[in-house]
Design a protein around this motif. Structure first.
Motif, PDB file in Angstrom:
ATOM      1  N   GLN A  51      60.883  -3.609  99.072  1.00 29.92           N
ATOM      2  CA  GLN A  51      60.748  -3.850 100.499  1.00 29.92           C
ATOM      3  C   GLN A  51      62.120  -3.804 101.139  1.00 29.92           C
ATOM      4  N   ALA A  52      62.288  -2.815 101.989  1.00 30.34           N
ATOM      5  CA  ALA A  52      63.532  -2.686 102.742  1.00 30.34           C
ATOM      6  C   ALA A  52      63.426  -3.509 104.013  1.00 30.34           C
ATOM      7  N   PRO A  53      64.545  -3.927 104.586  1.00 25.10           N
ATOM      8  CA  PRO A  53      64.504  -4.726 105.809  1.00 25.10           C
ATOM      9  C   PRO A  53      63.705  -4.039 106.909  1.00 25.10           C
ATOM     10  N   GLY A  54      62.744  -4.763 107.465  1.00 27.50           N
ATOM     11  CA  GLY A  54      61.951  -4.233 108.558  1.00 27.50           C
ATOM     12  C   GLY A  54      60.872  -3.255 108.161  1.00 27.50           C
ATOM     13  N   LYS A  55      60.662  -3.092 106.859  1.00 28.93           N
ATOM     14  CA  LYS A  55      59.659  -2.124 106.398  1.00 28.93           C
ATOM     15  C   LYS A  55      58.599  -2.801 105.539  1.00 28.93           C
ATOM     16  N   ARG A 102      56.245  -3.409 102.245  1.00 31.28           N
ATOM     17  CA  ARG A 102      56.463  -3.357 100.811  1.00 31.28           C
ATOM     18  C   ARG A 102      55.710  -2.158 100.247  1.00 31.28           C
ATOM     19  N   THR A 131      68.174   0.954  99.176  1.00 32.59           N
ATOM     20  CA  THR A 131      68.486  -0.450  99.412  1.00 32.59           C
ATOM     21  C   THR A 131      67.223  -1.216  99.774  1.00 32.59           C
ATOM     22  N   ALA A 132      66.933  -2.256  99.005  1.00 29.17           N
ATOM     23  CA  ALA A 132      65.707  -3.027  99.203  1.00 29.17           C
ATOM     24  C   ALA A 132      65.708  -4.198  98.237  1.00 29.17           C
ATOM     25  N   THR A 133      64.791  -5.120  98.485  1.00 28.85           N
ATOM     26  CA  THR A 133      64.483  -6.134  97.486  1.00 28.85           C
ATOM     27  C   THR A 133      63.382  -5.579  96.603  1.00 28.85           C
ATOM     28  N   LEU A 144      67.647  -8.167  94.831  1.00 28.90           N
ATOM     29  CA  LEU A 144      68.149  -7.290  95.881  1.00 28.90           C
ATOM     30  C   LEU A 144      69.060  -6.218  95.299  1.00 28.90           C
ATOM     31  N   THR A 202      71.535  -3.282  96.694  1.00 35.50           N
ATOM     32  CA  THR A 202      72.208  -2.755  97.874  1.00 35.50           C
ATOM     33  C   THR A 202      73.026  -1.545  97.455  1.00 35.50           C
TER      34      THR A 202
END
Length: 120
Positions: free
Chosen positions: A36-40, A42, A88-90, A115, A117
């Motif tokens: 899951q990327a920021p703002g996106k 999963r 880049t994502a968790t 995470l 990065t």
């Protein structure tokens, strides 16, 4: 069953990382990797079942992401190469009975994410 993802960190573009998903006990469950990327949303990345059949769900160059399983260590790995900033994502690992699936709703057990990065 409990899962714990680890191995994330800061990686330069073009670099590699191997994530680990440690499982609390021996299991025949399929283990999936999601990110899951920021703002996106999963999304499903890859999955491996009890028979070591593996699947990659994201659209990427063949062989860039490899999932493997070591039953002697109750651990599933996700090796990622030629990393890009958009990777880049968790990253999360999850478990479900029987077959692999790309759908996060199909998985019953989730670990905390790690995470990754990708940045210079």
């Amino acid at each position: 069953v409990q899962l714990q993802a680890s191995g994330g960190g800061l990686v330069q573009p073009g670099g590699s990382v191997r994530l680990s998903c440690t499982i609390s006990r021996s299991t025949s469950y399929a283990i999936g990797w999601f990110r899951q990327a920021p703002g996106k949303e999963r999304e499903g990345v890859s999955c491996i079942d009890d028979g070591h059949n593996s699947f990659t769900y994201i659209h990427t160059e063949k062989g860039r992401f490899t999932v493997s399983r070591d039953k002697t260590k109750n651990t599933v790995y996700l090796e990622m190469t030629s990393l890009k900033p958009e990777d880049t994502a968790t990253y999360y690992c999850a478990a479900r009975a029987f077959r692999c699936s790309a759908s996060r709703s199909a998985f019953n057990y989730w670990g905390q994410g790690t995470l990754v990065t990708v940045s210079s």
